[in-house]
Motif scaffolding. Structure first.
Motif, PDB file in Angstrom:
ATOM      1  N   ASP B 188       0.816  -1.219   0.000  1.00 44.56           N
ATOM      2  CA  ASP B 188       0.000   0.000   0.000  1.00 44.56           C
ATOM      3  C   ASP B 188       0.850   1.270   0.000  1.00 44.56           C
ATOM      4  O   ASP B 188       0.504   2.274  -0.611  1.00 44.56           O
ATOM      5  CB  ASP B 188      -0.908   0.011   1.245  1.00 44.56           C
ATOM      6  N   ALA B 189       1.969   1.210   0.695  1.00 51.35           N
ATOM      7  CA  ALA B 189       2.782   2.409   0.835  1.00 51.35           C
ATOM      8  C   ALA B 189       3.543   2.780  -0.433  1.00 51.35           C
ATOM      9  O   ALA B 189       4.257   3.783  -0.471  1.00 51.35           O
ATOM     10  CB  ALA B 189       3.771   2.233   1.989  1.00 51.35           C
ATOM     11  N   ALA B 190       3.399   1.955  -1.458  1.00 49.96           N
ATOM     12  CA  ALA B 190       4.177   2.187  -2.679  1.00 49.96           C
ATOM     13  C   ALA B 190       3.819   3.541  -3.300  1.00 49.96           C
ATOM     14  O   ALA B 190       2.676   3.978  -3.223  1.00 49.96           O
ATOM     15  CB  ALA B 190       3.897   1.079  -3.679  1.00 49.96           C
ATOM     16  N   PRO B 191       4.793   4.198  -3.902  1.00 53.57           N
ATOM     17  CA  PRO B 191       4.495   5.481  -4.534  1.00 53.57           C
ATOM     18  C   PRO B 191       3.485   5.292  -5.654  1.00 53.57           C
ATOM     19  O   PRO B 191       3.501   4.282  -6.352  1.00 53.57           O
ATOM     20  CB  PRO B 191       5.849   5.943  -5.079  1.00 53.57           C
ATOM     21  N   THR B 192       2.614   6.259  -5.813  1.00 52.91           N
ATOM     22  CA  THR B 192       1.592   6.141  -6.842  1.00 52.91           C
ATOM     23  C   THR B 192       1.998   6.888  -8.104  1.00 52.91           C
ATOM     24  O   THR B 192       1.481   6.648  -9.172  1.00 52.91           O
ATOM     25  CB  THR B 192       0.256   6.715  -6.331  1.00 52.91           C
ATOM     26  N   GLN B 193       2.933   7.806  -7.967  1.00 51.96           N
ATOM     27  CA  GLN B 193       3.388   8.556  -9.136  1.00 51.96           C
ATOM     28  C   GLN B 193       4.550   7.831  -9.791  1.00 51.96           C
ATOM     29  O   GLN B 193       5.484   7.380  -9.109  1.00 51.96           O
ATOM     30  CB  GLN B 193       3.866   9.956  -8.711  1.00 51.96           C
ATOM     31  N   LEU B 194       4.482   7.715 -11.088  1.00 51.57           N
ATOM     32  CA  LEU B 194       5.535   7.025 -11.824  1.00 51.57           C
ATOM     33  C   LEU B 194       6.889   7.685 -11.560  1.00 51.57           C
ATOM     34  O   LEU B 194       7.918   7.025 -11.418  1.00 51.57           O
ATOM     35  CB  LEU B 194       5.218   7.039 -13.315  1.00 51.57           C
ATOM     36  N   ALA B 195       6.844   9.017 -11.473  1.00 50.38           N
ATOM     37  CA  ALA B 195       8.099   9.756 -11.299  1.00 50.38           C
ATOM     38  C   ALA B 195       8.757   9.439  -9.974  1.00 50.38           C
ATOM     39  O   ALA B 195       9.967   9.563  -9.829  1.00 50.38           O
ATOM     40  CB  ALA B 195       7.837  11.256 -11.408  1.00 50.38           C
ATOM     41  N   LEU B 197       8.747   6.536  -8.628  1.00 48.86           N
ATOM     42  CA  LEU B 197       9.132   5.136  -8.576  1.00 48.86           C
ATOM     43  C   LEU B 197      10.660   4.995  -8.739  1.00 48.86           C
ATOM     44  O   LEU B 197      11.242   5.501  -9.674  1.00 48.86           O
ATOM     45  CB  LEU B 197       8.411   4.370  -9.687  1.00 48.86           C
ATOM     46  N   ASP B 198      11.258   4.316  -7.773  1.00 47.44           N
ATOM     47  CA  ASP B 198      12.709   4.106  -7.828  1.00 47.44           C
ATOM     48  C   ASP B 198      12.974   2.634  -8.123  1.00 47.44           C
ATOM     49  O   ASP B 198      12.539   1.759  -7.376  1.00 47.44           O
ATOM     50  CB  ASP B 198      13.301   4.492  -6.456  1.00 47.44           C
ATOM     51  N   ALA B 267      13.762  10.248  -6.631  1.00 47.85           N
ATOM     52  CA  ALA B 267      13.061  11.292  -5.893  1.00 47.85           C
ATOM     53  C   ALA B 267      12.899  10.912  -4.438  1.00 47.85           C
ATOM     54  O   ALA B 267      13.192  11.686  -3.539  1.00 47.85           O
ATOM     55  CB  ALA B 267      11.691  11.538  -6.514  1.00 47.85           C
ATOM     56  N   SER B 268      12.406   9.686  -4.234  1.00 46.10           N
ATOM     57  CA  SER B 268      12.186   9.268  -2.862  1.00 46.10           C
ATOM     58  C   SER B 268      13.517   9.028  -2.167  1.00 46.10           C
ATOM     59  O   SER B 268      14.407   8.426  -2.728  1.00 46.10           O
ATOM     60  CB  SER B 268      11.353   7.988  -2.836  1.00 46.10           C
ATOM     61  N   PRO B 269      13.649   9.557  -0.975  1.00 48.36           N
ATOM     62  CA  PRO B 269      14.914   9.343  -0.269  1.00 48.36           C
ATOM     63  C   PRO B 269      15.107   7.857  -0.001  1.00 48.36           C
ATOM     64  O   PRO B 269      14.207   7.187   0.480  1.00 48.36           O
ATOM     65  CB  PRO B 269      14.720  10.129   1.039  1.00 48.36           C
ATOM     66  N   ALA B 270      16.244   7.393  -0.361  1.00 47.96           N
ATOM     67  CA  ALA B 270      16.518   5.969  -0.163  1.00 47.96           C
ATOM     68  C   ALA B 270      16.667   5.691   1.318  1.00 47.96           C
ATOM     69  O   ALA B 270      17.327   6.432   2.022  1.00 47.96           O
ATOM     70  CB  ALA B 270      17.800   5.589  -0.888  1.00 47.96           C
ATOM     71  N   PRO B 271      15.994   4.664   1.786  1.00 43.16           N
ATOM     72  CA  PRO B 271      16.148   4.336   3.199  1.00 43.16           C
ATOM     73  C   PRO B 271      17.571   3.893   3.482  1.00 43.16           C
ATOM     74  O   PRO B 271      18.227   3.320   2.625  1.00 43.16           O
ATOM     75  CB  PRO B 271      15.168   3.166   3.395  1.00 43.16           C
ATOM     76  N   ALA B 272      18.006   4.224   4.675  1.00 46.80           N
ATOM     77  CA  ALA B 272      19.367   3.814   5.052  1.00 46.80           C
ATOM     78  C   ALA B 272      19.486   2.315   4.834  1.00 46.80           C
ATOM     79  O   ALA B 272      18.646   1.555   5.300  1.00 46.80           O
ATOM     80  CB  ALA B 272      19.614   4.153   6.510  1.00 46.80           C
ATOM     81  N   SER B 273      20.471   1.924   4.079  1.00 52.33           N
ATOM     82  CA  SER B 273      20.553   0.515   3.730  1.00 52.33           C
ATOM     83  C   SER B 273      20.821  -0.310   4.981  1.00 52.33           C
ATOM     84  O   SER B 273      21.610   0.073   5.841  1.00 52.33           O
ATOM     85  CB  SER B 273      21.651   0.291   2.691  1.00 52.33           C
ATOM     86  N   ALA B 274      20.125  -1.417   5.053  1.00 53.82           N
ATOM     87  CA  ALA B 274      20.254  -2.279   6.219  1.00 53.82           C
ATOM     88  C   ALA B 274      21.650  -2.871   6.257  1.00 53.82           C
ATOM     89  O   ALA B 274      22.282  -3.035   5.225  1.00 53.82           O
ATOM     90  CB  ALA B 274      19.221  -3.392   6.138  1.00 53.82           C
ATOM     91  N   PRO B 275      22.127  -3.159   7.437  1.00 54.44           N
ATOM     92  CA  PRO B 275      23.449  -3.783   7.507  1.00 54.44           C
ATOM     93  C   PRO B 275      23.454  -5.084   6.718  1.00 54.44           C
ATOM     94  O   PRO B 275      22.550  -5.897   6.853  1.00 54.44           O
ATOM     95  CB  PRO B 275      23.645  -4.043   9.007  1.00 54.44           C
ATOM     96  N   ARG B 276      24.484  -5.203   5.915  1.00 56.16           N
ATOM     97  CA  ARG B 276      24.562  -6.413   5.102  1.00 56.16           C
ATOM     98  C   ARG B 276      24.911  -7.600   5.992  1.00 56.16           C
ATOM     99  O   ARG B 276      25.515  -7.426   7.032  1.00 56.16           O
ATOM    100  CB  ARG B 276      25.682  -6.266   4.059  1.00 56.16           C
ATOM    101  N   PRO B 277      24.487  -8.750   5.563  1.00 62.69           N
ATOM    102  CA  PRO B 277      24.852  -9.923   6.346  1.00 62.69           C
ATOM    103  C   PRO B 277      26.382  -9.985   6.461  1.00 62.69           C
ATOM    104  O   PRO B 277      27.089  -9.792   5.489  1.00 62.69           O
ATOM    105  CB  PRO B 277      24.346 -11.094   5.497  1.00 62.69           C
ATOM    106  N   VAL B 278      26.811 -10.213   7.678  1.00 59.77           N
ATOM    107  CA  VAL B 278      28.258 -10.250   7.885  1.00 59.77           C
ATOM    108  C   VAL B 278      28.802 -11.540   7.305  1.00 59.77           C
ATOM    109  O   VAL B 278      28.311 -12.620   7.586  1.00 59.77           O
ATOM    110  CB  VAL B 278      28.588 -10.186   9.378  1.00 59.77           C
ATOM    111  N   ARG B 279      29.788 -11.392   6.469  1.00 62.84           N
ATOM    112  CA  ARG B 279      30.379 -12.603   5.920  1.00 62.84           C
ATOM    113  C   ARG B 279      31.723 -12.861   6.565  1.00 62.84           C
ATOM    114  O   ARG B 279      32.509 -11.948   6.784  1.00 62.84           O
ATOM    115  CB  ARG B 279      30.611 -12.449   4.415  1.00 62.84           C
ATOM    116  N   GLU B 280      31.937 -14.119   6.847  1.00 57.14           N
ATOM    117  CA  GLU B 280      33.221 -14.496   7.434  1.00 57.14           C
ATOM    118  C   GLU B 280      34.164 -14.779   6.286  1.00 57.14           C
ATOM    119  O   GLU B 280      33.957 -15.672   5.488  1.00 57.14           O
ATOM    120  CB  GLU B 280      33.057 -15.774   8.268  1.00 57.14           C
ATOM    121  N   THR B 281      35.193 -13.988   6.172  1.00 52.91           N
ATOM    122  CA  THR B 281      36.169 -14.312   5.143  1.00 52.91           C
ATOM    123  C   THR B 281      37.526 -14.482   5.796  1.00 52.91           C
ATOM    124  O   THR B 281      37.958 -13.646   6.583  1.00 52.91           O
ATOM    125  CB  THR B 281      36.259 -13.202   4.075  1.00 52.91           C
TER     126      THR B 281
END
Lengths: 168, 679
Positions: B188-195, B197-198, B267-281
């Motif tokens: 439901d929260a999705a943007p309704t304007q094409l412009a 849309l990210d 246009a829409s501010p990108a949400p702060a990216s979630a921490p990526r899964p920590v990989r053991e290398t």
């Protein structure tokens, strides 16, 4: 080769030098340096025309005598004797010539193929013949100069191999 | 927006997967040695999971399928439904090997699965599904009792930005059982304007049904990576639940629209990216053509460079208005320049230095396997893993070390019964040490086993004609015998219980690196193999010799002795060869000026100097005009601008700027033999 955008015919610049009274040219873009003759360190198991190696700012660079490479008489090295350092595919080598003369512009369309001289004259190191101010300049094919002997022998043998195949 | 070319990530996937397997192996071995650290199990599980996820993403189905089974097994261990025993670890270690092979095949474009991997997979499957995994006390419903799972999966907008792809998840689910998509919807929260849309954001949700007897944990495991990036509910399907509404096949088109939406301005501010899964290398393992250099090493270089620039400007300042009164300053400046240059050289060399730990790391596994195979008990001790040596040396020292370790366990350490009988601890100790000594790296492999079997070695040597029957040999000579070419093969063929499987190969490999290998042994107490290696291949210690007008450098490591011969010491033998008597043997004289075709060299042996060199157990005397002194030589390749020359291993630049060639002792000896054959 210089790409001119204004429509004039592109020319190739050649460094010309003297060897046993004849004039030769080498593409200036492959020339890295011109230096006076200095003693080289001989390398064993090498053909006569390979004089040895010298230290060019830390790089060990082989030096060949072009006279010997062309099967000409060896000349003693004097004040005018120079070494032209050329680069082929990032590999450096030096050629000893009698004297350097000039840098000339040559129209590529004016370069004539080397006539077939038969087996008498070794023309495989020449790219073509050009005329500059009514003098003939022989254009050197530097790529071929430094190739190992076995590759050359192989190249020389190849046409015969093909003939044999055809005959078979 | 075209499809992303995934092949560009393949190399990274293989590298990371191999590192993951290394981590798995190390953790398994730690578990095997009795550690109960729960984190180890997690490490193993995570590594397997990453490989599975990656393999599925890149479409390496066979690898993914194999890892999936292994992962299921690991999940049982993780949730403490299955205990860890030697058998399980054995199986998992074999799975690690198998996966390594599969990845190797895949990276070369070959089919990953073969009969072996399928057999192993079968074994894993039987273990997971079948036999006596004690029923968990946890409330997880047993897989058999449900028909399937209803999954509601709503992606949070940033799901795609964390590198996850719903399509991949669905594919994974599909491997578990029959998957139907009941409904796909837009949040439901999705943007309704094409412009607005990210394309980088996902506003979709799905209701899925997975049919089949699947454990809930397996379903949940698929979503492990998107935890926190989605809303997820997984509920069992009641037996009398509604039939799936119009099953929709999972097809790329399902997810394609939001991903492939026209690239609208963000246009829409990108949400702060979630921490990526920590990989053991794993930090180690860098056998590729690149090296990882610590930032401190680079900083040191930059510092050094700064100092050099300062010195240079000072010197050019002096040079510009030079007056004799400044001589002292000039001398100081030159000294400073020399110091800077030396420091810079050292720093640059240090960049190529890597810890020997990356080679040592493979031994715990090797030792464990040999223990099982030979029925011996071995305690492995590693010391000095942080000792650094040149990358080139490091890459080539692995095989000789493996050889020595294998020999030490096979021939050196006794069986538990023998050890008990000898009054020793049943568990033998194998110790690997690495440390710096002078300009060398020393690697020692010591065991507390039986030591060299002197009688057997001597008997074998007599049989091979290496020594005369009844000849007295001291310990050093016995030790030397095992390095003789051919000695080993014979020993192997007759299964002689002395050491010596390919010891000549070990010595040759070490010699090729400019090093030496020796052995000390005490009967009943054990033996110590010592390998000394140069820090780097780029610089050698050499003896500068003069031959005619030329200078040749003979590597110091090959030189036994230099001496001037009197005419009567030289004997001519048939065919024109010359020999001289040296420490109870006759050595051939090799005239360097003749081999290299030098002019104006001394030809009378008594006026020149004979340098006795040793290579591959053979000694020859090289005749040179004079010795000019010892020097460290920076090795330059002749091949860089020319080609290989027989008898020459490289060139170096002398202090006067001229070039001197470095003698390849092996090559010269061969050259001499060829010359003789031709003569």
């Amino acid at each position: 080769m210089h790409e001119n955008t204004d429509g004039a015919a592109p020319t190739v610049q050649q460094l010309t030098f003297n060897l046993a009274g004849e004039e030769y040219g080498v593409d200036i873009l492959s020339v890295r340096e011109i230096r006076g003759w200095s003693r080289v360190t001989r390398i064993p198991q090498t053909p006569d025309h390979l004089l040895g190696v010298l230290n060019l700012r830390g790089a060990i660079v082989p030096i060949m005598d072009l006279r010997l490479r062309f099967g000409l008489e060896r000349e003693s090295y004097g004040d005018s004797t120079v070494v032209i350092i050329v680069a082929v595919a990032e590999r450096l080598f030096g050629i000893v010539v009698d004297a350097v003369s000039d840098v000339v512009d040559i129209d590529p369309s004016a370069i004539k193929p080397v006539p077939d001289m038969g087996a008498v004259v070794d023309t495989r190191y020449l790219k073509g013949l050009a005329t500059h101010v009514e003098r003939m300049v022989m254009l050197l094919d530097v790529d071929k100069l430094m190739r190992p002997e076995d590759v050359e022998t192989l190249d020389a043998a190849l046409p015969h191999v093909r003939e044999v195949e055809v005959a078979a | 927006m075209g499809a992303v070319d995934l092949t560009q990530f393949h190399k990274t996937f293989f590298e990371e997967s191999l590192e993951g397997l290394d981590a798995m192996e190390a953790a398994l071995l730690a578990l095997d040695s009795g550690s109960t650290d729960h984190e180890l199990v997690h490490t193993i599980f995570r590594a397997a999971h990453s490989i599975k996820g990656g393999a599925a993403t890149f479409g390496f189905a066979e690898v993914a399928a194999f890892t999936h089974v292994a992962e299921s097994l690991l999940e049982e261990v993780r949730s403490e439904r299955r205990g860890v025993d030697g058998e399980l670890i054995d199986l998992l270690l074999r799975s690690v090997d198998c996966l390594r092979a599969m990845l190797d095949h895949t990276s070369h474009g070959l089919p990953a699965a073969d009969a072996d991997s399928e057999a192993l997979r079968g074994e894993l499957v039987r273990l997971v599904s079948g036999e006596a995994a004690p029923a968990p006390a946890a409330a997880t419903p047993a897989a058999a009792s449900v028909d399937g799972w209803a999954i509601r999966f709503v992606a949070l907008p940033h799901l795609l930005q964390t590198g996850n792809d719903p399509l991949r998840l669905f594919r994974e689910l599909q491997q578990l059982g029959q998957l139907d998509v009941c409904r796909a919807f837009v949040v439901d929260a999705a943007p309704t304007q094409l412009a607005e849309l990210d394309p980088g954001q996902c506003w979709l949700g799905w209701e899925l049904r997975l049919h089949g007897a699947v454990a809930r944990a397996d379903v949940a495991a698929v979503f492990d990576w998107v935890e926190g990036d989605c809303e997820l509910t997984i509920e069992p399907i009641a037996a009398a639940s509604v039939a799936p509404v119009a099953p929709v096949a999972v097809a790329p088109t399902l997810v394609a629209p939001p991903v492939a939406a026209p690239a609208a301005p963000v246009a829409s501010p990108a949400p702060a990216s979630a921490p990526r899964p920590v990989r053991e290398t794993a930090a180690a393992s860098s056998e590729g053509s690149s090296i990882r250099v610590g930032i401190d090493k680079v900083d040191a270089l930059i510092n050094m460079m700064g100092e050099l620039v300062i010195t240079q400007s000072m010197l050019s300042d002096i040079g510009e208005h030079f007056h004799l009164s400044q001589l002292e300053r000039l001398r100081e400046g030159l000294l400073q320049l020399e110091r800077n240059t030396r420091e810079l050289q050292e720093s640059v060399m240090r960049i190529r230095m890597l810890p020997i730990g990356s080679v040592f790391n493979r031994f715990p596994r090797l030792v464990r396997d040999l223990e099982r195979k030979l029925g011996k008990q071995v305690k492995l001790e590693l010391h000095g893993e942080h000792t650094e040596l040149d990358k080139t040396v490091l890459e080539k020292i692995g095989d000789p070390l493996v050889h020595l370790v294998r020999n030490a366990i096979d021939h050196g350490l006794e069986s538990p019964e023998q050890r008990r009988a000898a009054g020793k601890n049943e568990t033998g100790t194998l110790r690997l040490d690495a440390y710096h000594e002078g300009g060398n790296i020393v690697v020692q492999i010591s065991d507390d086993g039986a030591g060299l079997n002197r009688a057997a070695i001597v008997a074998k040597a007599e049989q091979r004609g290496l020594i005369r029957p009844g000849q007295e040999v001291d310990d050093a000579e016995v030790a030397e015998l095992i390095f003789q070419p051919g000695f080993s093969t014979a020993a192997q063929a007759t299964d002689l219980s002395g050491r010596g499987v390919g010891m000549d190969v070990v010595r040759r490999n070490v010699r090729d690196l400019g090093g030496s290998v020796g052995v000390r042994s005490q009967s009943g107490k054990g033996s110590v193999f010592t390998i000394a290696l140069p820090l780097t291949l780029a610089i050698i210690d050499g003896l500068v010799t003069a031959v005619g007008e030329e200078r040749y450098i003979v590597p110091l490591i090959s030189i036994v002795e230099s001496l001037r011969l009197r005419p009567e010491m030289v004997r001519k033998i048939a065919g024109g060869g010359e020999v001289f008597h040296f420490r109870n043997e006759y050595l051939p004289i090799m005239r360097l000026h003749r081999a290299f075709g030098c002019n104006a060299a001394i030809t009378e042996i008594e006026r020149g100097i004979v340098v006795v060199v040793e290579e591959e157990g053979r000694r020859v005397g090289l005749l040179v005009d004079d010795l000019l002194g010892q020097q460290q030589a920076v090795v330059k390749s002749l091949e860089a601008h020319y080609q290989r020359v027989q008898g020459i291993s490289g060139a170096t630049i002398l202090s006067d700027g001229s070039v001197a060639l470095i003698v390849d002792v092996c090559g010269v000896v061969r050259l001499g033999q060829r010359g003789k054959a031709a003569a």
